[in-house]
Motif scaffolding. Structure first.
Motif, PDB file in Angstrom:
ATOM      1  N   LEU A 106      29.280 -21.194  23.860  1.00 31.78           N
ATOM      2  CA  LEU A 106      30.637 -21.238  24.392  1.00 31.78           C
ATOM      3  C   LEU A 106      30.678 -21.735  25.838  1.00 31.78           C
ATOM      4  O   LEU A 106      31.660 -22.339  26.253  1.00 31.78           O
ATOM      5  CB  LEU A 106      31.289 -19.857  24.283  1.00 31.78           C
ATOM      6  N   TYR A 107      29.610 -21.491  26.585  1.00 32.83           N
ATOM      7  CA  TYR A 107      29.587 -21.969  27.968  1.00 32.83           C
ATOM      8  C   TYR A 107      29.607 -23.495  28.009  1.00 32.83           C
ATOM      9  O   TYR A 107      30.328 -24.082  28.822  1.00 32.83           O
ATOM     10  CB  TYR A 107      28.359 -21.440  28.714  1.00 32.83           C
ATOM     11  N   SER A 108      28.847 -24.144  27.150  1.00 33.55           N
ATOM     12  CA  SER A 108      28.856 -25.608  27.139  1.00 33.55           C
ATOM     13  C   SER A 108      30.224 -26.134  26.683  1.00 33.55           C
ATOM     14  O   SER A 108      30.683 -27.166  27.164  1.00 33.55           O
ATOM     15  CB  SER A 108      27.724 -26.170  26.287  1.00 33.55           C
ATOM     16  N   ASN A 109      30.888 -25.415  25.776  1.00 41.60           N
ATOM     17  CA  ASN A 109      32.254 -25.794  25.393  1.00 41.60           C
ATOM     18  C   ASN A 109      33.197 -25.675  26.587  1.00 41.60           C
ATOM     19  O   ASN A 109      34.051 -26.527  26.802  1.00 41.60           O
ATOM     20  CB  ASN A 109      32.770 -24.914  24.259  1.00 41.60           C
ATOM     21  N   TYR A 110      33.036 -24.604  27.349  1.00 40.78           N
ATOM     22  CA  TYR A 110      33.852 -24.370  28.539  1.00 40.78           C
ATOM     23  C   TYR A 110      33.698 -25.532  29.521  1.00 40.78           C
ATOM     24  O   TYR A 110      34.693 -26.088  29.999  1.00 40.78           O
ATOM     25  CB  TYR A 110      33.427 -23.042  29.174  1.00 40.78           C
ATOM     26  N   VAL A 111      32.480 -25.915  29.792  1.00 38.16           N
ATOM     27  CA  VAL A 111      32.218 -27.012  30.730  1.00 38.16           C
ATOM     28  C   VAL A 111      32.767 -28.328  30.179  1.00 38.16           C
ATOM     29  O   VAL A 111      33.374 -29.118  30.913  1.00 38.16           O
ATOM     30  CB  VAL A 111      30.703 -27.111  31.028  1.00 38.16           C
ATOM     31  N   MET A 112      32.592 -28.562  28.884  1.00 35.19           N
ATOM     32  CA  MET A 112      33.073 -29.792  28.264  1.00 35.19           C
ATOM     33  C   MET A 112      34.598 -29.886  28.357  1.00 35.19           C
ATOM     34  O   MET A 112      35.142 -30.928  28.729  1.00 35.19           O
ATOM     35  CB  MET A 112      32.651 -29.866  26.806  1.00 35.19           C
ATOM     36  N   LEU A 113      35.304 -28.795  28.038  1.00 34.27           N
ATOM     37  CA  LEU A 113      36.757 -28.808  28.071  1.00 34.27           C
ATOM     38  C   LEU A 113      37.286 -29.040  29.482  1.00 34.27           C
ATOM     39  O   LEU A 113      38.280 -29.749  29.673  1.00 34.27           O
ATOM     40  CB  LEU A 113      37.309 -27.505  27.485  1.00 34.27           C
ATOM     41  N   LYS A 114      36.611 -28.468  30.477  1.00 39.74           N
ATOM     42  CA  LYS A 114      37.017 -28.693  31.863  1.00 39.74           C
ATOM     43  C   LYS A 114      36.793 -30.147  32.266  1.00 39.74           C
ATOM     44  O   LYS A 114      37.629 -30.757  32.930  1.00 39.74           O
ATOM     45  CB  LYS A 114      36.231 -27.774  32.801  1.00 39.74           C
ATOM     46  N   SER A 115      35.669 -30.726  31.870  1.00 38.66           N
ATOM     47  CA  SER A 115      35.384 -32.109  32.258  1.00 38.66           C
ATOM     48  C   SER A 115      36.335 -33.086  31.574  1.00 38.66           C
ATOM     49  O   SER A 115      36.740 -34.085  32.181  1.00 38.66           O
ATOM     50  CB  SER A 115      33.932 -32.471  31.964  1.00 38.66           C
ATOM     51  N   ILE A 116      36.723 -32.782  30.335  1.00 39.18           N
ATOM     52  CA  ILE A 116      37.686 -33.648  29.651  1.00 39.18           C
ATOM     53  C   ILE A 116      39.024 -33.600  30.376  1.00 39.18           C
ATOM     54  O   ILE A 116      39.674 -34.618  30.573  1.00 39.18           O
ATOM     55  CB  ILE A 116      37.841 -33.252  28.172  1.00 39.18           C
TER      56      ILE A 116
END
Length: 138
Positions: A57-67
């Protein structure tokens, strides 16, 4: 396409982008300790196909913020990897180039709406999952 129809589509696109940005802002304000998301497996089936991008979930969190940052800044970084993927997509999309430009525009616009709506749902689900982890009822 009529001017009112164009304005309607533009407003819907802006609304969809604002919803996503708002969902990410809410996620950032809610998730005070993103490190709690580390090593929590993602429940999404999409992640099986792209394990390196959404291991937890942390990598999803970072991905969603970068998008969201990319959407808001309108800057798309170009690198060799993306260029190769774009070349492959262009070969697939070549038959579409012969179609009516308005139909092609509508096709891409529907795709953009779909992607942004999906990202908004993923952002909201991630926020809800964090609330479950810390034991706060929604």
């Amino acid at each position: 396409m009529h001017a009112a129809e164009v304005r309607f589509n533009k407003n819907n696109l802006l609304l969809t982008l604002r919803r996503y940005s708002s969902a990410v802002s809410n996620m950032e304000q809610t998730i005070l300790l993103p490190s709690l998301l580390r090593d929590v497996p993602s429940d999404e089936l999409d992640c099986e196909a792209a394990e390196e991008t959404c291991r937890d979930l942390y990598s999803n969190y970072v991905m969603l913020k970068s998008i969201r940052n990319t959407v808001e800044s309108s800057l798309v970084p170009l690198d060799d990897h993306n260029t190769k993927n774009n070349a492959a997509l262009n070969k697939i999309a070549e038959p579409l180039l012969d179609t009516d430009p308005e139909a092609l525009f509508r096709f891409h616009l529907r795709g953009l709406f779909s992607v942004m709506s999906d990202l908004t749902k993923k952002t909201q689900n991630l926020t809800d999952k964090y609330m479950d982890i810390i034991g706060v009822a929604n």
